[in-house]
Design a protein around this motif. Structure first.
Motif, PDB file in Angstrom:
ATOM      1  N   LEU A   1       1.206  -1.523   0.065  1.00 46.84           N
ATOM      2  CA  LEU A   1       0.246   0.068   0.053  1.00 46.84           C
ATOM      3  C   LEU A   1       1.043   1.354  -0.192  1.00 46.84           C
ATOM      4  O   LEU A   1       1.772   1.335   0.804  1.00 46.84           O
ATOM      5  N   SER A   2       0.117   2.556  -0.900  1.00 44.74           N
ATOM      6  CA  SER A   2       1.084   3.709  -0.563  1.00 44.74           C
ATOM      7  C   SER A   2       1.305   4.429   0.747  1.00 44.74           C
ATOM      8  O   SER A   2       0.019   4.263   1.417  1.00 44.74           O
ATOM      9  N   LYS A   3       2.035   5.315   0.559  1.00 43.45           N
ATOM     10  CA  LYS A   3       2.112   6.286   1.578  1.00 43.45           C
ATOM     11  C   LYS A   3       1.054   7.698   1.261  1.00 43.45           C
ATOM     12  O   LYS A   3       1.648   7.844  -0.038  1.00 43.45           O
ATOM     13  N   PRO A   4       0.329   8.440   2.165  1.00 42.61           N
ATOM     14  CA  PRO A   4       0.076   7.808   3.368  1.00 42.61           C
ATOM     15  C   PRO A   4      -1.523   7.113   3.774  1.00 42.61           C
ATOM     16  O   PRO A   4      -1.401   6.856   4.647  1.00 42.61           O
ATOM     17  N   TYR A   5      -1.451   6.427   2.609  1.00 38.97           N
ATOM     18  CA  TYR A   5      -3.048   5.587   2.646  1.00 38.97           C
ATOM     19  C   TYR A   5      -2.850   3.758   3.237  1.00 38.97           C
ATOM     20  O   TYR A   5      -3.653   4.161   3.857  1.00 38.97           O
ATOM     21  N   VAL A   6      -1.711   4.019   3.828  1.00 43.66           N
ATOM     22  CA  VAL A   6      -1.350   2.718   4.757  1.00 43.66           C
ATOM     23  C   VAL A   6      -1.698   2.871   5.694  1.00 43.66           C
ATOM     24  O   VAL A   6      -2.721   2.126   6.830  1.00 43.66           O
TER      25      VAL A   6
ATOM     26  N   LEU B   1     -11.753  -3.072   2.224  1.00 41.16           N
ATOM     27  CA  LEU B   1     -11.581  -3.941   1.078  1.00 41.16           C
ATOM     28  C   LEU B   1     -11.214  -3.416  -0.101  1.00 41.16           C
ATOM     29  O   LEU B   1      -9.636  -3.628  -0.724  1.00 41.16           O
ATOM     30  N   ILE B   2     -11.975  -2.613  -0.189  1.00 34.85           N
ATOM     31  CA  ILE B   2     -12.509  -1.899  -1.398  1.00 34.85           C
ATOM     32  C   ILE B   2     -11.322  -0.462  -1.788  1.00 34.85           C
ATOM     33  O   ILE B   2     -10.616  -0.498  -2.921  1.00 34.85           O
ATOM     34  N   LEU B   3     -11.367   0.285  -0.899  1.00 32.27           N
ATOM     35  CA  LEU B   3      -9.885   0.978  -0.550  1.00 32.27           C
ATOM     36  C   LEU B   3      -8.176   0.320  -1.417  1.00 32.27           C
ATOM     37  O   LEU B   3      -7.837   0.878  -1.686  1.00 32.27           O
ATOM     38  N   ASP B   4      -8.218  -0.578   0.011  1.00 33.32           N
ATOM     39  CA  ASP B   4      -6.848  -1.248  -0.156  1.00 33.32           C
ATOM     40  C   ASP B   4      -6.632  -1.521  -1.781  1.00 33.32           C
ATOM     41  O   ASP B   4      -5.728  -1.697  -2.233  1.00 33.32           O
ATOM     42  N   CYS B   5      -8.011  -2.690  -2.491  1.00 38.47           N
ATOM     43  CA  CYS B   5      -7.902  -3.044  -4.476  1.00 38.47           C
ATOM     44  C   CYS B   5      -7.718  -1.669  -4.661  1.00 38.47           C
ATOM     45  O   CYS B   5      -6.999  -1.827  -5.447  1.00 38.47           O
ATOM     46  N   TYR B   6      -8.574  -0.955  -4.907  1.00 40.68           N
ATOM     47  CA  TYR B   6      -8.759   0.600  -5.264  1.00 40.68           C
ATOM     48  C   TYR B   6      -6.353   0.738  -4.972  1.00 40.68           C
ATOM     49  O   TYR B   6      -6.373   1.352  -6.283  1.00 40.68           O
ATOM     50  N   ASN B   7      -6.441   0.912  -4.191  1.00 38.51           N
ATOM     51  CA  ASN B   7      -5.079   1.230  -3.978  1.00 38.51           C
ATOM     52  C   ASN B   7      -3.853   1.211  -4.864  1.00 38.51           C
ATOM     53  O   ASN B   7      -2.739   1.556  -5.110  1.00 38.51           O
TER      54      ASN B   7
ATOM     55  N   LYS C   1      -4.505  -1.228  -7.508  1.00 35.26           N
ATOM     56  CA  LYS C   1      -5.239  -1.823  -8.765  1.00 35.26           C
ATOM     57  C   LYS C   1      -5.356  -2.458  -9.154  1.00 35.26           C
ATOM     58  O   LYS C   1      -4.592  -3.230 -10.162  1.00 35.26           O
ATOM     59  N   ASP C   2      -6.113  -3.651  -8.127  1.00 35.28           N
ATOM     60  CA  ASP C   2      -6.009  -4.222  -8.359  1.00 35.28           C
ATOM     61  C   ASP C   2      -7.120  -4.974  -7.697  1.00 35.28           C
ATOM     62  O   ASP C   2      -6.832  -5.554  -6.104  1.00 35.28           O
ATOM     63  N   TRP C   3      -7.864  -5.676  -8.352  1.00 36.63           N
ATOM     64  CA  TRP C   3      -9.094  -6.306  -7.755  1.00 36.63           C
ATOM     65  C   TRP C   3      -9.421  -7.269  -7.159  1.00 36.63           C
ATOM     66  O   TRP C   3     -10.630  -8.122  -7.001  1.00 36.63           O
ATOM     67  N   SER C   4      -8.367  -7.888  -7.452  1.00 33.70           N
ATOM     68  CA  SER C   4      -8.251  -9.442  -7.345  1.00 33.70           C
ATOM     69  C   SER C   4      -8.226  -9.685  -5.558  1.00 33.70           C
ATOM     70  O   SER C   4      -8.608 -10.919  -5.290  1.00 33.70           O
ATOM     71  N   GLY C   5      -8.730  -8.825  -5.139  1.00 30.41           N
ATOM     72  CA  GLY C   5      -8.100  -8.826  -4.008  1.00 30.41           C
ATOM     73  C   GLY C   5      -9.836  -9.076  -3.204  1.00 30.41           C
ATOM     74  O   GLY C   5      -9.385  -9.532  -1.978  1.00 30.41           O
ATOM     75  N   ILE C   6     -10.071  -8.586  -3.989  1.00 26.64           N
ATOM     76  CA  ILE C   6     -11.873  -9.354  -3.263  1.00 26.64           C
ATOM     77  C   ILE C   6     -12.059 -10.356  -4.396  1.00 26.64           C
ATOM     78  O   ILE C   6     -12.890 -11.131  -3.644  1.00 26.64           O
TER      79      ILE C   6
END
Length: 300
Positions: free
Chosen positions: A44-49, A237-243, A245-250
């Motif tokens: 995850l990128s900072k500061p979003y982490v 979960l949605i925000l993590d995947c967006y950050n 750029k990979d929706w396979s997390g869902i």
């Protein structure tokens, strides 16, 4: 000559509001503590982490605290009448399965390697997920123990469909363990059991509330907290995947996403039952919910 009327005790509304404010402050402190001790996710990128860690801490606290109103209410009333034994037993089984699934995905190098080989990234499991599962397993097991202690399974017995359903799920996991070539497949079987139980476990409680025309014995506090936890978990979960750029997390962790959405749908139904169809009067709450003479809340 008329007798003087007995003086009524002063309203406790201010005291209740004060206790709820204190409780909320403690929950925020606990959420901040969980977020602070959660290891940073390098993906995850900072500061979003830090935002992700805060969401994880918040939903962990909301979901974890949601188990306490039922336990405390049962203890105060010295009975579990109003709580569906099917729900209690299914809930404990579900969190036993989900705890094994989550703990393995978080802590087992072998499982994490197998997961990454299938999905090209590490599993989206946080430290808060592990803490929540183990705490939920403990409290849901205590609730089942309260049924046995206060009322006994002769009075509060799980139904045949619930018992047969649990037996079928156990056979499914056992069969998967026999035919699968990877431990990850067994964990997926456990996660599907969790999802199946989550879809079904609320139905007995909805039906019991309908038959009794009451939600007494089923505290609304746990529903409000459960809805909050589900919303925050899904958002994280949605925000993590967006950050990333990979929706396979869902798609790779359908259980977590489905768990949050499903629980919120049922929570809305319970809230409608409590506040619209079977809204209890103050007298009913005092007599049946076990509120003491001082008007204390069963859950602070």
């Amino acid at each position: 000559m008329e007798e003087p009327q007995e003086e009524q005790p002063p309203s406790t509304d201010a005291g209740r509001r004060r206790r709820r404010i204190i409780t909320l402050a403690c929950m925020l402190i606990a959420a901040g503590t969980v977020a602070a001790v959660t290891p940073d996710d390098s993906a995850l990128s900072k500061p979003y982490v830090y935002v992700s860690a805060a969401l994880g801490g918040a939903y962990f606290v909301a979901w974890s605290v949601s188990f306490w109103p039922q336990v405390l209410l049962n203890k105060q009333r010295k009975t579990t009448v109003g709580l569906s034994p099917d729900f209690a037993v299914l809930n404990a089984f579900a969190f036993a399965a989900y705890s094994a699934y989550t703990l393995a995905l978080y802590a087992s190098p072998q499982i994490r390697h197998q997961y990454k080989r299938h999905h090209d990234h590490a599993p989206e499991v946080r430290f808060a997920d592990v803490l929540f599962c183990l705490h939920a397993l403990l409290l849901s097991s205590v609730t089942v123990g309260q049924i046995a202690y206060y009322d006994g399974f002769a009075k509060q017995a799980p139904s045949r469909p619930a018992r047969y359903g649990l037996a079928a799920l156990a056979l499914y996991v056992g069969g998967t363990a026999v035919v699968s070539h990877e431990a990850l497949q067994i964990l997926y079987a456990l996660s599907y059991c969790k999802m199946a139980v989550t879809v079904c476990k609320y139905l007995p409680q909805l039906w019991l509330n309908y038959k009794r025309r009451s939600t007494v014995g089923w505290p609304v506090d746990n529903i409000l907290l459960d809805f909050t936890g589900g919303a925050l978990s899904t958002l994280q979960l949605i925000l993590d995947c967006y950050n990333q750029k990979d929706w396979s997390g869902i798609s790779g962790d359908v259980v977590k996403f489905g768990l949050g959405v499903t629980s919120m749908v049922f929570d809305v139904l319970f809230l409608v039952q409590h506040y619209v169809f079977y809204r209890p009067s103050a007298l009913q709450e005092a007599l049946l919910d076990g509120v003491d003479d001082g008007g204390e809340d069963p859950v602070v």
